[in-house]
Enzyme design. Structure first.
Site, PDB file in Angstrom:
ATOM      1  CD  GLU A  85      -8.061  -4.920   3.739  1.00 28.69           C
ATOM      2  OE1 GLU A  85      -7.438  -5.979   3.511  1.00 28.69           O
ATOM      3  OE2 GLU A  85      -7.576  -3.786   3.546  1.00 28.69           O
ATOM      4  CD  GLU A 140      -6.185  -1.424   6.669  1.00 25.00           C
ATOM      5  OE1 GLU A 140      -5.646  -1.791   5.600  1.00 25.00           O
ATOM      6  OE2 GLU A 140      -6.464  -2.210   7.594  1.00 25.00           O
TER       7      GLU A 140
END
Length: 535
Positions: free
Chosen positions: A194, A336
């Site tokens: 991320e 995710e």
């Protein structure tokens, strides 16, 4: 964007002394997750035979936290039982987050109930990881390693911090690539979790995509790390996440006009510029883009309030990352996505997102967040007891899961050690007897015992089926435990027979036989494979 919170352990930790038992994974090769290493072909992930593979996996986190190992090891459900449930439910891949802290020499795993998991007592984070990989491989599962955090303290916008340099990031990846070289259970590297804009700073100080600044351009950093890994392990897939805002700020400074609102998305979820500024790897057919996608339980994005919801969502997914798949540019592996399902908006979101990925083996790949119930703003597939299953979530995911199936296939785990003495015994009749080589490494030693691994390679032209390795030890050295084979001892002779799930050793294939023993550390003597002496 907010990120997932990890709730407290909520369980007493039982500690006990134990032997260090490092396990190296046994590769998987089966119909559902493919044969051999994986690579890409357009928007498909394919195996060594060219057959399409769909990753339908799950995240099991903890190694990136202060525990430095998998969460839930404090529960009353043994770690193997948890992997068994994941495989039974249909999750064919484990995405395993870690922090660089967990890889340091001397790192200590905590939160392990030694009474329930006695085989983990005293093991380092990497040794526990080895065991999970080995067992997942025996179930037919694959593993993706995810550099989730530079330190256990938390995530970072960039791939480096003042205390964890880019070189450390790359060097640790190279260590892992070498550690699992030849082990086809481990299929690739999710380079950094991320990348995103820097907090609430409107200036361009966070991770950008295609801006050209080597200190902030995530696309360029992914190329540097990805190519370094492929130089060591050219068979791995390289998973590259997106950013949050392409400029790296919270306003549109991409075109020099800070007055424009930039099209920002989830941390790691914005791949809108990957089409025009692709990641360039030195080894072809290794790149997989891996966006993240979440629901209102993580953050209430504006698009959830659109009157057209959920009909508006496919266009949003197309814009951020789906176009890469639909235009046959590269595969998508959604690394995710998750929700508590507390809000009906989220139930609709999860249902529509799964529909968007497609059905069957040709659909987009994914790893659900998470197995863990202690992800504060998503919960997990496991309930709080780490044993029973959240049936509401599982029912939505189930039609899209392609379960693993244990199958044949072996590989050469690393690191390798120094060669053992050359065997001198004459061959005896047997199925597939022929040339073989052996290497031996000593992993650990303590007063009164030691631990090692013997890697046997079939260098003949025929499969050895069933395979059986034998060696001798001096008097006084006795076997304590063994793995990756059925290991027994009679007198000074030790026999390691192929396990039921992998009885055949193909030409060119290898098997690593691990053991602990009592006595003075001693290399094996006169090792044979089905009666043939090994060099």
């Amino acid at each position: 964007m907010s990120r997932r919170r990890f709730t407290a352990l909520g369980a007493a930790v039982v500690t006990a002394a134990g032997l260090l038992v490092a396990l190296i994974g046994v590769p998987s090769a089966n119909a559902s997750t493919g044969t051999g290493y994986l690579h890409t072909d357009g928007n498909r992930i394919v195996d060594s035979t060219g057959a399409t593979v769909r990753i339908t996996g799950i995240n099991w986190f903890g190694m990136e936290t202060d525990n430095k190992t998998f969460h839930g090891l404090w529960s009353n459900n043994p770690w193997r039982g948890q992997v068994d449930t994941m495989a039974r439910l249909g999750y064919n891949t484990l995405r395993i987050p870690y922090s660089n802290d967990a890889l340091k020499a001397g790192a200590t795993a905590s939160g392990v109930n030694d009474f329930v998991n006695p085989d983990l007592a005293g093991l380092s984070p990497l040794q526990i990881l080895d065991k999970v990989i080995e067992y997942a491989g025996s179930k037919g599962m694959r593993v993706i390693l995810d550099r989730h955090r530079p330190t256990a303290a938390g995530q970072s916008p960039l791939w480096y911090t003042p205390t964890v340099s880019e070189q450390t990031w790359i060097d640790d990846w190279l260590m892992l690539a070498r550690r699992y070289a030849g082990n086809t259970t481990v299929i690739g590297a999710d380079l950094h979790n991320e990348p995103h804009a820097e907090g609430t700073n409107p200036a361009a100080t966070g991770a950008c995509w295609g801006c050209g600044d080597p200190l902030r351009d995530w696309r360029l950093a992914a190329e540097r790390a990805g190519n370094a890994i492929l130089a060591v392990q050219p068979n791995w897939l390289i998973f590259v996440e997106g950013v949050s805002c392409p400029s790296g700020g919270l306003s549109d400074v991409w075109d020099g006009d800070p007055g424009n609102d930039e099209d920002c998305g989830w941390w790691g979820g914005n791949l809108s510029r990957a089409g025009t500024h692709p990641v360039r790897l030195d080894v072809a057919n290794r790149l997989v883009y891996s966006p993240h996608e979440y629901a209102t339980s993580v953050y209430h994005q504006d698009w959830f309030d659109d009157p057209a919801y959920p009909a508006n969502m496919p266009a949003i997914w197309d814009r951020y990352w789906g176009y890469l798949y639909k235009q046959n540019i590269a595969p998508i592996m959604m690394g995710e996505f998750g929700t508590t399902l507390a809000n009906d908006i989220d139930r609709v979101w999860l249902t529509e997102l799964m529909r968007y990925t497609g059905t069957g083996v040709t659909g987009m790949s994914f790893t659900y967040w998470s197995w863990n119930p202690n992800s504060g703003d998503t919960g997990g597939i496991a309930n709080d007891d780490w044993t029973t299953v959240n049936q509401a979530k599982q029912a939505i995911l189930q039609p899209y899961l392609i379960a693993p199936s244990p199958g044949g296939g072996t590989g050469t785990p690393t690191p390798t050690g120094t060669a053992s003495p050359t065997g001198t015994a004459s061959p005896t009749p047997g199925t597939g007897t022929g040339a073989c080589t052996v290497t031996y490494r000593q992993d650990n030693a303590w007063q009164g015992g030691f631990q090692g691994a013997i890697t046997v390679t079939n260098t003949g032209t025929a499969a050895v089926n069933p395979w059986q390795a034998r060696w001798t030890w001096p008097a006084g050295v006795t076997l304590a435990s063994g793995w990756n084979a059925t290991v027994s001892q009679s007198g000074t002779t030790v026999t390691a027979a192929g396990p039921a799930w992998s009885p055949s050793l193909a030409p060119g294939a290898s098997v690593s036989i691990g053991f602990t023993a009592n006595g003075t550390a001693t290399p094996p003597i006169s090792l044979q494979l089905n009666g043939a002496g090994c060099a």
